[in-house]
Design a protein around this motif. Structure first.
Motif, PDB file in Angstrom:
ATOM      1  N   CYS A 426       9.952  -3.012  17.824  1.00 39.60           N
ATOM      2  CA  CYS A 426       9.889  -1.596  18.190  1.00 39.60           C
ATOM      3  C   CYS A 426       8.756  -0.927  17.415  1.00 39.60           C
ATOM      4  O   CYS A 426       8.901  -0.643  16.218  1.00 39.60           O
ATOM      5  N   PRO A 427       7.601  -0.677  18.048  1.00 37.18           N
ATOM      6  CA  PRO A 427       6.484  -0.010  17.357  1.00 37.18           C
ATOM      7  C   PRO A 427       6.801   1.458  17.082  1.00 37.18           C
ATOM      8  O   PRO A 427       7.571   2.107  17.806  1.00 37.18           O
ATOM      9  N   HIS A 428       6.180   2.012  16.037  1.00 37.28           N
ATOM     10  CA  HIS A 428       6.373   3.415  15.703  1.00 37.28           C
ATOM     11  C   HIS A 428       5.140   3.900  14.954  1.00 37.28           C
ATOM     12  O   HIS A 428       4.322   3.113  14.491  1.00 37.28           O
ATOM     13  N   GLN A 429       5.020   5.223  14.851  1.00 37.13           N
ATOM     14  CA  GLN A 429       3.888   5.821  14.144  1.00 37.13           C
ATOM     15  C   GLN A 429       4.325   7.129  13.520  1.00 37.13           C
ATOM     16  O   GLN A 429       5.007   7.940  14.161  1.00 37.13           O
ATOM     17  N   ILE A 430       3.976   7.334  12.252  1.00 36.72           N
ATOM     18  CA  ILE A 430       4.198   8.605  11.576  1.00 36.72           C
ATOM     19  C   ILE A 430       2.856   9.034  10.997  1.00 36.72           C
ATOM     20  O   ILE A 430       2.347   8.412  10.059  1.00 36.72           O
ATOM     21  N   GLY A 431       2.278  10.071  11.557  1.00 36.21           N
ATOM     22  CA  GLY A 431       0.933  10.482  11.144  1.00 36.21           C
ATOM     23  C   GLY A 431      -0.060   9.378  11.441  1.00 36.21           C
ATOM     24  O   GLY A 431      -0.177   8.914  12.576  1.00 36.21           O
ATOM     25  N   ASN A 432      -0.786   8.942  10.398  1.00 35.29           N
ATOM     26  CA  ASN A 432      -1.743   7.852  10.566  1.00 35.29           C
ATOM     27  C   ASN A 432      -1.145   6.486  10.252  1.00 35.29           C
ATOM     28  O   ASN A 432      -1.852   5.477  10.298  1.00 35.29           O
ATOM     29  N   ILE A 433       0.129   6.456   9.924  1.00 39.44           N
ATOM     30  CA  ILE A 433       0.768   5.196   9.549  1.00 39.44           C
ATOM     31  C   ILE A 433       1.304   4.508  10.794  1.00 39.44           C
ATOM     32  O   ILE A 433       2.171   5.037  11.492  1.00 39.44           O
ATOM     33  N   GLN A 434       0.767   3.331  11.083  1.00 41.84           N
ATOM     34  CA  GLN A 434       1.170   2.548  12.250  1.00 41.84           C
ATOM     35  C   GLN A 434       1.999   1.353  11.763  1.00 41.84           C
ATOM     36  O   GLN A 434       1.570   0.622  10.873  1.00 41.84           O
ATOM     37  N   PHE A 435       3.158   1.170  12.350  1.00 46.06           N
ATOM     38  CA  PHE A 435       3.994   0.055  11.932  1.00 46.06           C
ATOM     39  C   PHE A 435       4.955  -0.315  13.060  1.00 46.06           C
ATOM     40  O   PHE A 435       4.983   0.336  14.112  1.00 46.06           O
ATOM     41  N   PHE A 436       5.724  -1.360  12.870  1.00 47.52           N
ATOM     42  CA  PHE A 436       6.782  -1.679  13.815  1.00 47.52           C
ATOM     43  C   PHE A 436       7.977  -2.283  13.082  1.00 47.52           C
ATOM     44  O   PHE A 436       7.850  -2.860  12.000  1.00 47.52           O
ATOM     45  N   PHE A 437       9.139  -2.102  13.689  1.00 50.97           N
ATOM     46  CA  PHE A 437      10.365  -2.715  13.215  1.00 50.97           C
ATOM     47  C   PHE A 437      10.611  -3.984  14.027  1.00 50.97           C
ATOM     48  O   PHE A 437      10.276  -4.059  15.214  1.00 50.97           O
ATOM     49  N   SER A 438      11.214  -4.965  13.392  1.00 52.34           N
ATOM     50  CA  SER A 438      11.650  -6.169  14.103  1.00 52.34           C
ATOM     51  C   SER A 438      13.038  -6.536  13.618  1.00 52.34           C
ATOM     52  O   SER A 438      13.373  -6.317  12.445  1.00 52.34           O
ATOM     53  N   LYS A 444      18.989  -9.073  10.306  1.00 52.09           N
ATOM     54  CA  LYS A 444      18.024  -8.570   9.346  1.00 52.09           C
ATOM     55  C   LYS A 444      16.885  -7.837  10.055  1.00 52.09           C
ATOM     56  O   LYS A 444      16.326  -8.339  11.034  1.00 52.09           O
ATOM     57  N   ILE A 445      16.556  -6.660   9.545  1.00 53.99           N
ATOM     58  CA  ILE A 445      15.479  -5.838  10.092  1.00 53.99           C
ATOM     59  C   ILE A 445      14.314  -5.849   9.116  1.00 53.99           C
ATOM     60  O   ILE A 445      14.502  -5.686   7.905  1.00 53.99           O
ATOM     61  N   LYS A 446      13.112  -6.046   9.616  1.00 53.72           N
ATOM     62  CA  LYS A 446      11.913  -6.015   8.784  1.00 53.72           C
ATOM     63  C   LYS A 446      10.939  -4.985   9.339  1.00 53.72           C
ATOM     64  O   LYS A 446      10.906  -4.716  10.541  1.00 53.72           O
ATOM     65  N   ILE A 447      10.147  -4.409   8.444  1.00 51.49           N
ATOM     66  CA  ILE A 447       9.139  -3.419   8.827  1.00 51.49           C
ATOM     67  C   ILE A 447       7.761  -3.989   8.503  1.00 51.49           C
ATOM     68  O   ILE A 447       7.522  -4.464   7.396  1.00 51.49           O
ATOM     69  N   VAL A 448       6.866  -3.960   9.489  1.00 48.10           N
ATOM     70  CA  VAL A 448       5.504  -4.475   9.315  1.00 48.10           C
ATOM     71  C   VAL A 448       4.526  -3.316   9.428  1.00 48.10           C
ATOM     72  O   VAL A 448       4.508  -2.593  10.423  1.00 48.10           O
ATOM     73  N   LEU A 449       3.743  -3.104   8.372  1.00 47.92           N
ATOM     74  CA  LEU A 449       2.725  -2.052   8.363  1.00 47.92           C
ATOM     75  C   LEU A 449       1.472  -2.577   9.059  1.00 47.92           C
ATOM     76  O   LEU A 449       0.936  -3.615   8.698  1.00 47.92           O
ATOM     77  N   LEU A 450       0.998  -1.820  10.065  1.00 43.71           N
ATOM     78  CA  LEU A 450      -0.169  -2.253  10.824  1.00 43.71           C
ATOM     79  C   LEU A 450      -1.425  -1.483  10.418  1.00 43.71           C
ATOM     80  O   LEU A 450      -2.508  -2.051  10.351  1.00 43.71           O
ATOM     81  N   TRP A 451      -1.305  -0.187  10.220  1.00 46.97           N
ATOM     82  CA  TRP A 451      -2.510   0.640  10.018  1.00 46.97           C
ATOM     83  C   TRP A 451      -2.130   1.845   9.188  1.00 46.97           C
ATOM     84  O   TRP A 451      -1.105   2.471   9.401  1.00 46.97           O
ATOM     85  N   HIS A 452      -2.968   2.165   8.238  1.00 46.98           N
ATOM     86  CA  HIS A 452      -2.675   3.320   7.378  1.00 46.98           C
ATOM     87  C   HIS A 452      -3.931   4.174   7.259  1.00 46.98           C
ATOM     88  O   HIS A 452      -4.977   3.647   6.928  1.00 46.98           O
TER      89      HIS A 452
END
Length: 452
Positions: A426-438, A444-452
Motif C-alpha cells: 500500500c503506497p502512501h505519501q506525507i508531504g515529500n516523504i514517499q513510502f509504502f506499507f507491506s 508482520k507489517i513493514k514500512i519502506v521509505l522510497l523518497w524523502h
C-alpha cells in the motif's frame, strides 16, 4: 502548456467539437495544441492514400529531422506515395516525388535511393490498398516509439458532454449566489455571469438553485439509469457521481437509508471473479479478473463487454525454465489482482503463476509489457509515481517486494526482509516523504521509505 488544467480544458473543447460534428476543427485543434495524436484519423488517411493530408497532420506533432523514428515515418509515407505513382504509370509524378521528397533520404542510404530510382524502368504491379494496410502497423510502431508523441498518444477518458456539465454547474452556482433569486430566471447569454436582478422577464427557462438532490429515472434497457440533476431541462447532461436522493446540501450521507438498495444490473461473467477495479476517470468502465486467468473490460451503462483476454504467455523465450515447468504441470493461472493506473491509460494484471501483464488502453486494448515478477504467485500490485515516472510495486509468494518501470518493465529495486509470503502493498505519501506499507501472511507489517 502552462498547466494540467489548460490541458484538461483543451481535451474538453476537443470533445465538444467531436460531439457537435466539427471534425475538421477538432483535427486542427489537435495539430495546433499537440495534445492528442488521433491514431484512428491517421489510419483513415493512410488507408485512403491521402498522403499530403497524412504529412500535414504529422507535421503538427513532429518534423522529418526530429529523430530517427520521425524520419522512418516520413520515409515510409513518401516511399508509398512514390510507388503508387509508378503503379498508376504517372512517371512524371513519380520522378517529381523521387527528386523533391525522397532525395533527402539519399545521403543516409544512397543504394536504397538508387534501387527506388530503378523502379521507374520496371513494370511494378501492386495492390495499393493492401500495401497501405500492411504499412499501418509499421507506422504505428514507429509513432508509439517516438518520444515526440509521448504525451500526445494518451487521451484521457472524458465524461460525455463534459463542457455542458461544467456550464450547468457554473449557472447553478451563479444563481445560488444571487441576492434575490428569481423563481423563474432566464438566461440570455453565457458571455457574462448570470444576475437575477438584471433578468426579471418571465417565461424564460433556467436552472433551479444548486442542489445535491438527484432523481433516478427508471432503468433504461441495456444500461445503468441516468442520474439527472433535478429540474435540468435546457442543457441535458449526465451527472454520474454527485450524491443520492434525499440528501440535501451539506447533509451527511451516513444514514443507510441514503444508499440505493435496488439491484439495477446483473452481469454474467461466466467464471469466478477474483479482482475488480473501476476506471479512475471514466467511471462506468469496470476491469475484472477471474479465476481462470481472463480479464474483461465492461462498459456498465450499456452492459457492453468492450474487451476480453485469456491468460497466455506473450514471450515464451523470455520465460525462465521454472515458470515454463510450473505452467506445464499446472497450466491454469488465476488473476490475483487487476488495477488501473492513476490516469487510466494503463492497467496491470497480477497472476498466480508469477507473471505481471501491463496493458495500455486508449479505447482499444494493447499488450505493453510482460514481467516475470516473482517465483510463485504475485499476490498484490500497486502504482507509484516517482520523479515524474510511473512505477509498479509487486509483492509475492517468494517473500519479496519489487519495483518496476511501468513503461519498460525494467526492475528498479528489490526489497527483502519479510519472513513469509507478502500478501499486500500500500503506497502512501506525507508531504515529500514517499513510502509504502507491506504486510505478510505472518501478520508482520513493514514500512519502506522510497523518497524523502
Amino acid at each position: 502548456m502552462s498547466s494540467s488544467s489548460d490541458r484538461d480544458l483543451l481535451f474538453i473543447l476537443l470533445q465538444f467539437l467531436e460531439e457537435e460534428g466539427f471534425k475538421e476543427s477538432a483535427r486542427k485543434l489537435e495539430e495546433e495544441s499537440r495534445i492528442f495524436f488521433n491514431m484512428l484519423h491517421f489510419e483513415e488517411l493512410v488507408k485512403k492514400g491521402e498522403w499530403d493530408e497524412v504529412e500535414k497532420y504529422l507535421l503538427g506533432f513532429t518534423s522529418l529531422d526530429e529523430n530517427r523514428f520521425s524520419k522512418e515515418v516520413f520515409f515510409q509515407i513518401r516511399k508509398q506515395k512514390y510507388l503508387e505513382a509508378i503503379d498508376r504509370k504517372d512517371i512524371k509524378k513519380a520522378i517529381n516525388i523521387l527528386n523533391s521528397e525522397l532525395k533527402v533520404f539519399a545521403r543516409e542510404d544512397n543504394d536504397l535511393y538508387k534501387e527506388m530510382a530503378m523502379l521507374l524502368t520496371l513494370e511494378n504491379i501492386r495492390e495499393p490498398e493492401s500495401e497501405r494496410n500492411n504499412m499501418i502497423d509499421k507506422l504505428k510502431n514507429a509513432i508509439e516509439s517516438n518520444p515526440a508523441f509521448h504525451d500526445a498518444l494518451n487521451s484521457p477518458a472524458v465524461e460525455a458532454s463534459r463542457l455542458r456539465t461544467l456550464i450547468n454547474q457554473s449557472l447553478n452556482w451563479q444563481h445560488h449566489h444571487c441576492q434575490k433569486p428569481n423563481p423563474k430566471p432566464e438566461i440570455m447569454t453565457l458571455l457574462v455571469d448570470h444576475r437575477c436582478e438584471e433578468s426579471q422577464l418571465n417565461g424564460g427557462q433556467f436552472l433551479p438553485p444548486v442542489t445535491n438532490q438527484l432523481t433516478v429515472d427508471a432503468p433504461m434497457p441495456g444500461g445503468f439509469p441516468p442520474l439527472q440533476a433535478d429540474g435540468v431541462n435546457n442543457m441535458p447532461v449526465n451527472i454520474l457521481h454527485v450524491g443520492y436522493g434525499n440528501q440535501s446540501q451539506g447533509q451527511s450521507s451516513g444514514s443507510s437509508d441514503d444508499i440505493p438498495m435496488t439491484v439495477v444490473m446483473t452481469l454474467n461473467q461466466g467464471s469466478a471473479i477474483r479482482s475488480m477495479d473501476f476506471h479512475p476517470v471514466q467511471h462506468s468502465l469496470l476491469l475484472v479478473g477471474t479465476s481462470i486467468g481472463e480479464i474483461i473490460i465492461w462498459e456498465l451503462r450499456t452492459r457492453t463487454r468492450l474487451a476480453k483476454r485469456s491468460f497466455e504467455i506473450w514471450d515464451h523465450r523470455a520465460c525462465t525454465l521454472g515458470l515454463q515447468s510450473a505452467l506445464r504441470n499446472d497450466p491454469p493461472a488465476s488473476v490475483n489482482r487487476v488495477l488501473w493506473s492513476p490516469r487510466g491509460s494503463v492497467f496491470v494484471v497480477a497472476y498466480s503463476k508469477g507473471l505481471v501483464h501491463v496493458y495500455t488502453y486508449y479505447g482499444n486494448l494493447r499488450k505493453h509489457v510482460e514481467i516475470e515478477a516473482h517465483e510463485g504467485s504475485v499476490n498484490d500490485i500497486a502504482f507509484k509515481n516517482l520523479n515524474y515516472r510511473l512505477f509498479i510495486i509487486t509483492c509475492g509468494e517468494d517473500k519479496l517486494i519489487k519495483m518496476w518501470d511501468a513503461s519498460t518493465g525494467t526492475k528498479k529495486y528489490t526489497f527483502e526482509g519479510h519472513e513469509s509470503s507478502v500478501c499486500s502493498v500500500c503506497p502512501h505519501q506525507i508531504g515529500n516523504i514517499q513510502f509504502f506499507f507491506s504486510v505478510a501472511t505472518d501478520g508482520k507489517i513493514k514500512i519502506v521509505l522510497l523518497w524523502h
